[in-house]
Design an enzyme around this catalytic site. Sequence first.
Site, PDB file in Angstrom:
ATOM      1  N   THR A   1       4.212   3.411   2.821  1.00  0.00           N
ATOM      2  CA  THR A   1       5.592   3.449   3.525  1.00  0.00           C
ATOM      3  C   THR A   1       6.353   3.302   2.497  1.00  0.00           C
ATOM      4  O   THR A   1       7.622   3.822   2.419  1.00  0.00           O
ATOM      5  CB  THR A   1       5.785   2.303   4.590  1.00  0.00           C
ATOM      6  OG1 THR A   1       5.129   1.247   3.851  1.00  0.00           O
ATOM      7  CG2 THR A   1       4.864   2.713   5.868  1.00  0.00           C
ATOM      8  N   THR A   2       6.303   3.086   1.192  1.00  0.00           N
ATOM      9  CA  THR A   2       7.185   2.989   0.095  1.00  0.00           C
ATOM     10  C   THR A   2       7.402   4.687  -0.448  1.00  0.00           C
ATOM     11  O   THR A   2       8.467   4.792  -0.966  1.00  0.00           O
ATOM     12  CB  THR A   2       6.501   2.304  -1.110  1.00  0.00           C
ATOM     13  OG1 THR A   2       6.261   0.873  -0.958  1.00  0.00           O
ATOM     14  CG2 THR A   2       7.460   2.345  -2.488  1.00  0.00           C
TER      15      THR A   2
ATOM     16  N   ARG B   1       7.838  -5.366   9.167  1.00  0.00           N
ATOM     17  CA  ARG B   1       8.163  -3.877   9.546  1.00  0.00           C
ATOM     18  C   ARG B   1       7.640  -3.359  10.871  1.00  0.00           C
ATOM     19  O   ARG B   1       8.158  -2.472  11.404  1.00  0.00           O
ATOM     20  CB  ARG B   1       7.804  -2.947   8.325  1.00  0.00           C
ATOM     21  CG  ARG B   1       8.580  -3.200   7.134  1.00  0.00           C
ATOM     22  CD  ARG B   1       8.060  -2.075   6.228  1.00  0.00           C
ATOM     23  NE  ARG B   1       8.622  -2.084   4.993  1.00  0.00           N
ATOM     24  CZ  ARG B   1       9.638  -1.122   4.593  1.00  0.00           C
ATOM     25  NH1 ARG B   1       9.935  -0.090   5.619  1.00  0.00           N
ATOM     26  NH2 ARG B   1      10.382  -1.227   3.511  1.00  0.00           N
TER      27      ARG B   1
ATOM     28  N   LYS C   1      -4.648  -5.053   3.392  1.00  0.00           N
ATOM     29  CA  LYS C   1      -3.255  -5.408   2.572  1.00  0.00           C
ATOM     30  C   LYS C   1      -2.648  -6.356   3.276  1.00  0.00           C
ATOM     31  O   LYS C   1      -2.173  -5.839   4.375  1.00  0.00           O
ATOM     32  CB  LYS C   1      -2.712  -4.079   2.079  1.00  0.00           C
ATOM     33  CG  LYS C   1      -1.323  -4.265   1.448  1.00  0.00           C
ATOM     34  CD  LYS C   1      -0.486  -3.078   1.369  1.00  0.00           C
ATOM     35  CE  LYS C   1       0.664  -3.235   0.541  1.00  0.00           C
ATOM     36  NZ  LYS C   1       1.708  -1.983   0.464  1.00  0.00           N
TER      37      LYS C   1
END
Length: 293
Positions: free
Chosen positions: A49-50, A143, A167
């Site tokens: 998503t980064t 998120r 993660k």
Amino acid sequence: MSLRKQLQGTGVALVTPFKTDAQVDFEALGNVIEAMIKGGVEYLVTLGTTGETPTLDKQEKLDIVHYTFEKVAGRVPVVVGIGGNNTQELIKDLHHFPLEKAVAVLSASPYYNKPSQEGLFQHYKAIAGASPKPIILYNVPGRTGRNLNADTTLRLANEVPNIAGIKEASGDMAQCMQLLRDRPEQFLIVSGDDALALPQLACGMDGVISVAANAFPKQFSDMVRACLKADLKTAKKLNDQLMAAYDLMFAENNPAGVKAFMHEEGLLQNVVRLPVVPLSAGLHQKVKAYGKH
């Protein structure tokens, strides 16, 4: 080699550089990849998503994956991000994406739908069954709006063969410690919180999938390696130097923060895609000042 050994240390959730017209800047992406490998990180994560994946179309994603594999050329492992809130669409993506050279798939929990824990279990079970590569769960409730709790994670780890790790970015240290205490031996657990990475590594996590390492690959990966060797004095010294950068990086938005740092380092244009906007002028000045200290 087990995935837990292969992905020990620092993985970088790569940004997607854009040109001033907001098209993907592959030349800059190549420079970023080279800087990460030269900086000593252990592996790369593409389409996290980064990388602003919510604003990339399907062809751009495919092009980025192909380019990343070509540029990396087997020098470090590559994990591909394929996540979302439409389970059936994800299953199609797992069949269509070029995953032959990937070591694993990182899959963020469904956002917005807010499924129950049973819904999360069934979602991950379905995509794990369809994936040609091991699945790394990604729990980021800030998120997604829903926490993947420790009991559900452990159930997935024990009952679904193709689920290989997580993660963990809940920010809940008690939850992290429960996972570390009760995980199966080969289940990978990495931090998704740069600012909490040091204490989480000290508790037994295997590494970090980092945003900050895009801007500080050597310093961050040195910190992680020191922590994994139980050299907490060195790790703390390196982390202390980065703490102000973490605050600046995540003050307004990710990846606007890390891209501002990388822009000041000359790695890319300071361009993000809407609805994300670049850092406010005042905050960007603080980023610039940090780089001079």
